[in-house]
Design a protein around this motif. Structure first.
Motif, PDB file in Angstrom:
ATOM      1  N   ILE A 184       0.829  -1.203   0.000  1.00  0.00           N
ATOM      2  CA  ILE A 184       0.000   0.000   0.000  1.00  0.00           C
ATOM      3  C   ILE A 184       0.867   1.258   0.000  1.00  0.00           C
ATOM      4  CG2 ILE A 184      -0.270   0.254   2.502  1.00  0.00           C
ATOM      5  CD1 ILE A 184      -3.216   0.865   2.018  1.00  0.00           C
ATOM      6  N   THR A 185       2.048   1.207   0.660  1.00  0.00           N
ATOM      7  CA  THR A 185       2.943   2.364   0.678  1.00  0.00           C
ATOM      8  C   THR A 185       3.556   2.605  -0.695  1.00  0.00           C
ATOM      9  OG1 THR A 185       3.467   1.968   3.011  1.00  0.00           O
ATOM     10  CG2 THR A 185       4.965   3.384   1.785  1.00  0.00           C
ATOM     11  N   SER A 186       3.981   1.551  -1.352  1.00  0.00           N
ATOM     12  CA  SER A 186       4.555   1.698  -2.687  1.00  0.00           C
ATOM     13  C   SER A 186       3.520   2.238  -3.664  1.00  0.00           C
ATOM     14  CB  SER A 186       5.104   0.364  -3.188  1.00  0.00           C
ATOM     15  OG  SER A 186       4.064  -0.589  -3.340  1.00  0.00           O
ATOM     16  N   GLY A 187       2.274   1.775  -3.530  1.00  0.00           N
ATOM     17  CA  GLY A 187       1.214   2.254  -4.414  1.00  0.00           C
ATOM     18  C   GLY A 187       0.959   3.744  -4.262  1.00  0.00           C
ATOM     19  N   SER A 188       0.978   4.214  -3.024  1.00  0.00           N
ATOM     20  CA  SER A 188       0.755   5.647  -2.808  1.00  0.00           C
ATOM     21  C   SER A 188       1.902   6.473  -3.380  1.00  0.00           C
ATOM     22  CB  SER A 188       0.577   5.933  -1.316  1.00  0.00           C
ATOM     23  OG  SER A 188       1.787   5.741  -0.613  1.00  0.00           O
ATOM     24  N   ILE A 189       3.117   5.933  -3.363  1.00  0.00           N
ATOM     25  CA  ILE A 189       4.262   6.648  -3.949  1.00  0.00           C
ATOM     26  C   ILE A 189       4.114   6.748  -5.468  1.00  0.00           C
ATOM     27  CG2 ILE A 189       6.755   6.610  -4.321  1.00  0.00           C
ATOM     28  CD1 ILE A 189       7.060   5.292  -1.604  1.00  0.00           C
ATOM     29  N   PHE A 190       3.718   5.648  -6.106  1.00  0.00           N
ATOM     30  CA  PHE A 190       3.474   5.692  -7.551  1.00  0.00           C
ATOM     31  C   PHE A 190       2.398   6.736  -7.874  1.00  0.00           C
ATOM     32  CE2 PHE A 190       4.833   1.036  -7.462  1.00  0.00           C
ATOM     33  CZ  PHE A 190       6.104   1.318  -7.909  1.00  0.00           C
ATOM     34  N   TYR A 191       1.373   6.771  -7.058  1.00  0.00           N
ATOM     35  CA  TYR A 191       0.274   7.710  -7.266  1.00  0.00           C
ATOM     36  C   TYR A 191       0.745   9.158  -7.137  1.00  0.00           C
ATOM     37  CZ  TYR A 191      -4.000  10.250  -5.979  1.00  0.00           C
ATOM     38  OH  TYR A 191      -5.016  11.165  -5.886  1.00  0.00           O
ATOM     39  N   ILE A 192       1.523   9.452  -6.087  1.00  0.00           N
ATOM     40  CA  ILE A 192       2.002  10.818  -5.851  1.00  0.00           C
ATOM     41  C   ILE A 192       2.896  11.284  -7.001  1.00  0.00           C
ATOM     42  CG2 ILE A 192       3.475  12.234  -4.372  1.00  0.00           C
ATOM     43  CD1 ILE A 192       2.536  10.493  -2.023  1.00  0.00           C
ATOM     44  N   THR A 193       3.803  10.428  -7.421  1.00  0.00           N
ATOM     45  CA  THR A 193       4.729  10.829  -8.486  1.00  0.00           C
ATOM     46  C   THR A 193       4.026  10.986  -9.825  1.00  0.00           C
ATOM     47  OG1 THR A 193       5.339   8.504  -8.859  1.00  0.00           O
ATOM     48  CG2 THR A 193       6.723   9.781  -7.353  1.00  0.00           C
ATOM     49  N   ASN A 194       2.912  10.297 -10.011  1.00  0.00           N
ATOM     50  CA  ASN A 194       2.177  10.410 -11.275  1.00  0.00           C
ATOM     51  C   ASN A 194       1.309  11.661 -11.343  1.00  0.00           C
ATOM     52  OD1 ASN A 194       3.089   8.153 -12.688  1.00  0.00           O
ATOM     53  ND2 ASN A 194       1.656   6.788 -11.665  1.00  0.00           N
ATOM     54  N   LEU A 195       0.962  12.245 -10.196  1.00  0.00           N
ATOM     55  CA  LEU A 195       0.074  13.408 -10.205  1.00  0.00           C
ATOM     56  C   LEU A 195       0.684  14.584 -10.964  1.00  0.00           C
ATOM     57  CD1 LEU A 195      -1.336  13.407  -6.558  1.00  0.00           C
ATOM     58  CD2 LEU A 195      -2.531  12.788  -8.658  1.00  0.00           C
ATOM     59  N   GLN A 196       2.021  14.690 -10.942  1.00  0.00           N
ATOM     60  CA  GLN A 196       2.672  15.812 -11.611  1.00  0.00           C
ATOM     61  C   GLN A 196       2.571  15.726 -13.133  1.00  0.00           C
ATOM     62  OE1 GLN A 196       6.986  15.749 -11.064  1.00  0.00           O
ATOM     63  NE2 GLN A 196       6.891  13.560 -10.666  1.00  0.00           N
ATOM     64  N   VAL A 197       2.111  14.599 -13.651  1.00  0.00           N
ATOM     65  CA  VAL A 197       1.935  14.469 -15.102  1.00  0.00           C
ATOM     66  C   VAL A 197       0.941  15.514 -15.612  1.00  0.00           C
ATOM     67  CG1 VAL A 197       1.125  12.923 -16.945  1.00  0.00           C
ATOM     68  CG2 VAL A 197       2.573  12.030 -15.103  1.00  0.00           C
ATOM     69  N   GLY A 198      -0.004  15.926 -14.745  1.00  0.00           N
ATOM     70  CA  GLY A 198      -0.946  16.966 -15.131  1.00  0.00           C
ATOM     71  C   GLY A 198      -0.266  18.263 -15.519  1.00  0.00           C
ATOM     72  N   ASN A 199       0.949  18.506 -15.013  1.00  0.00           N
ATOM     73  CA  ASN A 199       1.686  19.724 -15.357  1.00  0.00           C
ATOM     74  C   ASN A 199       2.140  19.751 -16.810  1.00  0.00           C
ATOM     75  OD1 ASN A 199       1.393  20.436 -12.696  1.00  0.00           O
ATOM     76  ND2 ASN A 199       3.475  19.892 -12.095  1.00  0.00           N
ATOM     77  N   LEU A 200       2.137  18.602 -17.474  1.00  0.00           N
ATOM     78  CA  LEU A 200       2.537  18.548 -18.877  1.00  0.00           C
ATOM     79  C   LEU A 200       1.496  19.172 -19.791  1.00  0.00           C
ATOM     80  CD1 LEU A 200       3.973  14.908 -19.075  1.00  0.00           C
ATOM     81  CD2 LEU A 200       5.280  17.031 -19.025  1.00  0.00           C
ATOM     82  N   PHE A 201       0.289  19.377 -19.258  1.00  0.00           N
ATOM     83  CA  PHE A 201      -0.807  19.903 -20.059  1.00  0.00           C
ATOM     84  C   PHE A 201      -1.214  21.274 -19.532  1.00  0.00           C
ATOM     85  CE2 PHE A 201      -0.587  15.394 -20.409  1.00  0.00           C
ATOM     86  CZ  PHE A 201      -0.835  15.122 -21.743  1.00  0.00           C
ATOM     87  N   ASP A 202      -1.929  22.002 -20.343  1.00  0.00           N
ATOM     88  CA  ASP A 202      -2.155  23.412 -20.027  1.00  0.00           C
ATOM     89  C   ASP A 202      -3.370  23.628 -19.137  1.00  0.00           C
ATOM     90  OD1 ASP A 202      -2.036  26.122 -19.996  1.00  0.00           O
ATOM     91  OD2 ASP A 202      -2.691  26.405 -22.056  1.00  0.00           O
ATOM     92  N   SER A 203      -4.550  23.585 -19.694  1.00  0.00           N
ATOM     93  CA  SER A 203      -5.742  24.000 -18.961  1.00  0.00           C
ATOM     94  C   SER A 203      -6.566  22.840 -18.432  1.00  0.00           C
ATOM     95  CB  SER A 203      -6.635  24.859 -19.867  1.00  0.00           C
ATOM     96  OG  SER A 203      -7.042  24.123 -21.004  1.00  0.00           O
ATOM     97  N   ARG A 204      -6.035  21.644 -18.462  1.00  0.00           N
ATOM     98  CA  ARG A 204      -6.790  20.479 -17.985  1.00  0.00           C
ATOM     99  C   ARG A 204      -6.031  19.759 -16.867  1.00  0.00           C
ATOM    100  NH1 ARG A 204      -9.981  22.974 -20.195  1.00  0.00           N
ATOM    101  NH2 ARG A 204     -11.434  22.392 -21.865  1.00  0.00           N
ATOM    102  N   ARG A 205      -5.240  20.503 -16.119  1.00  0.00           N
ATOM    103  CA  ARG A 205      -4.442  19.870 -15.073  1.00  0.00           C
ATOM    104  C   ARG A 205      -5.324  19.231 -14.007  1.00  0.00           C
ATOM    105  NH1 ARG A 205      -0.172  22.866 -11.083  1.00  0.00           N
ATOM    106  NH2 ARG A 205      -1.986  24.175 -10.768  1.00  0.00           N
TER     107      ARG A 205
END
Length: 504
Positions: free
Chosen positions: A137-158
C-alpha cells in the motif's frame, strides 16, 4: 481535449500520460481491493486456526466462530493503512528533495518485496501478510504521488488529469477482484502475485524513460525534456528547476494588478499572489487555509478507513454468515470500485470550469482556482456524510448505495485534495504538505484500535453505535468549504477596496 504547452508533437508527453494511467489503474491502488483478497485467504485457510466451534444457547446449534480470524485480517489492513499514512511525510520530503527517480526506485523495491512475500505465503505462514500489505500500500501511494505531476505537462486540464488519476487509483482495487475470480477458476493466487512481482521490470523502465529525474515544473518550459535520452538537457533542467517553479503566474499578475492596489495592501502571506511562490513551508503549514484542509482530509480519511477495515465483518453480520451472499456483495463492491475512474472527470470539470473564461479583472489566477474549488469541497463533504449514514444503517440492500458513495467520495476526496494543495500552495511544497496531512491522519487512525476493541467487547460485535459516532464526526468536513468561501470573499473585498482607493 488536452492542449500541450509548447509543441504539440511531443509524443513522450502522451506516452507518459497513458502509461501513468495504466500504472495507477493496475498497480498503485490494488491493496484497496483487500475485501476480495480476504475472501480468497479465508478459503485457503489463512488464520483458520483461530476459528472455534461454539454452541448457541437458544437451540444448541454448533457453529464456527471465526471472529478472531476476522480480527487478524482487520488488523493487517489497519496496520497497512497506518503505515502508509505515517510514512507520507518522509516520502514527501524525499520526493521534494531528491526528485521523482529516487522516490520511485524506493517504491519499486517496496512493491517487489510486498508482492513476493504474498506469493510465498500460505496457510502455514499467514503472518507474512503483516509486512507485505504495508509495503504494497505504501509503494502504491508513492506511484500515485509521483504520477500526479503528469498533469503539469498539459495546459488548462491539469485538474481533470489529476482527478482522473485519482479515479484510476481507486479503481485499481479491481485487480484483486480479478485475482479472486481467477482463484475460483483454479488459478493459484500465489501465481497471480508472482506475475505482479514481474511487473516491477516495467515500473523500472517507465521510471528511467518516461519520468523525470527531478520534477515536472508548472508552467511548463517550451523545451522541457526528461528521461535518459537527453542527459545534458536534463542536467540543465534540474539546475534551473527551482527558478522555473518561481515564474508561475507572476507575469500575469503583474499585468492584471495595479501597483497602487498592491501598495495599499502589503502582505507577505499567501493572501498576496505575488508572494505565493516565495512562501516558506512553515508559513504554509500554519496558515488557516492549510489547517482547515487538514481537518477536512483527516476526518474524511478516518470515516473511510473505519469502513474499509470492517466491511467484511459488516457484510458477514448482515448476511447471517452466508458466505455466498458475502461473496456476491464483495464482487459488487469490487466492480463498483472499478468504476471510480468514471466518477473522476466530473470533479475535475467542476474545478476547471472557469479556465476557458480566465480570471476576472484584477483577480489572480490562484484566487479564481480557489473560488472554483469551494463547490467541489462542499460536494465531497456532502458525499462523505451520506456515505457514513448509509454504512451506519444495518440494512443489507442499502449497502449497494454505500458502495457507490464510498467509491465516488473516495475518488472525489483524493482528486480535490491533491488539486487543492497544488492550487493553494507552492508546488515546491506539495510533497511535504501532502505528507503532513497523511501523517497526521495516521495518528488519528490509531483511534481504530480502541474502536475495534469497543465493538468486539462492549458492543458484542455490533458496530451500530460506533458508526453513529463516526457519522456525527463527518459533519466537521463542512467547515473547510465554508472557510474557503469566506477566504475568497475576503480576497474579493480587498480587491474592490483597493480599486476604490485608486479611483479616489
Amino acid at each position: 481535449m488536452f492542449r500541450l504547452r509548447g509543441r504539440t508533437n511531443k509524443w513522450e508527453y502522451w506516452w507518459t500520460l497513458v502509461s501513468g494511467f495504466v500504472e495507477t489503474l493496475f498497480i498503485a491502488g490494488i491493496s484497496y481491493g483487500w475485501a476480495s483478497l480476504v475472501f480468497v485467504l479465508k478459503l485457503d485457510g489463512y488464520f483458520s486456526g483461530y476459528c472455534v466451534n461454539v454452541t448457541r444457547e437458544e437451540d444448541d446449534t454448533v457453529f464456527a466462530d471465526c471472529s478472531r480470524q476476522d480480527e487478524h485480517f482487520t488488523r493487517i489492513m489497519t496496520i497497512a493503512l497506518f503505515t502508509n499514512i505515517i510514512t507520507r511525510f518522509p516520502v514527501g520530503l524525499v520526493f521534494d528533495s531528491c526528485g521523482t527517480a529516487v522516490t520511485r526506485i524506493i517504491a519499486i523495491c517496496l512493491f517487489t518485496f510486498g508482492t513476493l512475500s504474498i506469493s510465498m505465503s500460505n496457510a502455514d505462514t499467514p503472518f507474512l501478510l503483516y509486512p507485505a500489505l504495508p509495503c504494497l500500500i505504501t509503494s502504491g501511494s508513492i506511484f500515485y504521488i509521483t504520477n500526479l505531476q503528469v498533469g503539469n505537462l498539459f495546459d488548462s486540464r491539469r485538474s481533470i488529469i489529476i482527478t482522473i488519476y485519482s479515479g484510476a487509483y481507486d479503481s485499481s482495487a479491481v485487480v484483486l477482484l480479478f485475482i479472486k475470480l481467477l482463484h475460483e477458476d483454479g488459478v493459484s493466487f500465489n501465481g497471480s502475485f508472482l506475475f505482479l512481482t514481474l511487473c516491477s521490470v516495467g515500473l523500472l523502465l517507465r521510471t528511467l524513460f518516461l519520468m523525470p529525474r527531478g520534477h515536472i515544473p508548472y508552467p511548463l518550459p517550451e523545451d522541457f525534456t526528461y528521461g535518459l535520452g537527453c542527459p545534458s538537457r536534463r542536467r540543465q533542467r534540474v539546475k534551473d528547476e527551482g527558478q522555473t517553479e518561481e515564474i508561475t503566474k507572476l507575469e500575469f499578475d503583474k499585468k492584471q494588478k495595479d501597483k497602487r492596489v498592491e501598495a495599499s495592501h502589503p502582505s507577505t502571506s499567501l493572501d498576496d499572489p505575488k508572494q505565493e511562490k516565495k512562501a516558506c513551508f512553515w508559513s504554509c503549514l500554519f496558515s488557516w487555509l492549510f489547517l482547515w484542509h487538514l481537518v477536512w482530509m483527516v476526518t474524511s480519511l478516518f470515516c473511510h478507513s473505519i469502513y474499509l477495515a470492517q466491511v467484511n465483518p459488516i457484510l458477514t453480520q448482515l448476511t447471517d454468515n452466508d458466505q455466498n451472499m458475502v461473496s456476491h456483495y464483495t464482487n459488487v463492491f469490487a466492480f463498483i470500485q472499478m468504476c471510480g475512474v468514471f466518477f473522476a472527470p466530473l470533479i475535475g470539470l467542476i474545478m476547471d470550469r472557469h479556465k476557458h473564461k480566465g480570471p476576472a479583472p484584477g483577480q489572480s489566477k490562484r484566487e479564481a482556482d480557489l473560488r472554483s474549488s469551494s463547490p467541489a469541497l462542499l460536494l465531497t463533504s456532502l458525499q462523505c456524510f451520506l456515505f457514513c449514514v448509509c454504512f451506519t444503517a444495518p440494512v443489507l440492500p442499502l449497502q449497494y448505495l454505500t458502495f457507490v458513495l464510498q467509491v465516488a467520495n473516495s475518488t472525489f476526496l483524493y482528486g480535490v485534495h491533491n488539486t487543492f494543495i497544488y492550487i493553494a500552495f507552492p508546488a515546491s511544497h506539495f510533497g511535504k504538505l501532502s505528507g503532513v496531512i497523511m501523517s497526521f491522519s495516521g495518528l488519528v487512525l490509531l483511534l481504530q484500535f480502541p474502536i475495534q476493541y469497543l465493538i468486539q467487547t462492549h458492543l458484542h460485535g455490533d458496530p451500530l453505535y460506533a458508526n453513529i459516532g463516526v457519522t456525527l464526526v463527518s459533519l466537521l468536513t463542512f467547515c473547510h468549504p465554508l472557510h474557503v468561501s469566506l477566504y475568497c470573499r475576503k480576497l474579493a473585498h480587498r480587491r474592490k477596496t483597493g480599486r476604490l482607493d485608486v479611483n479616489a
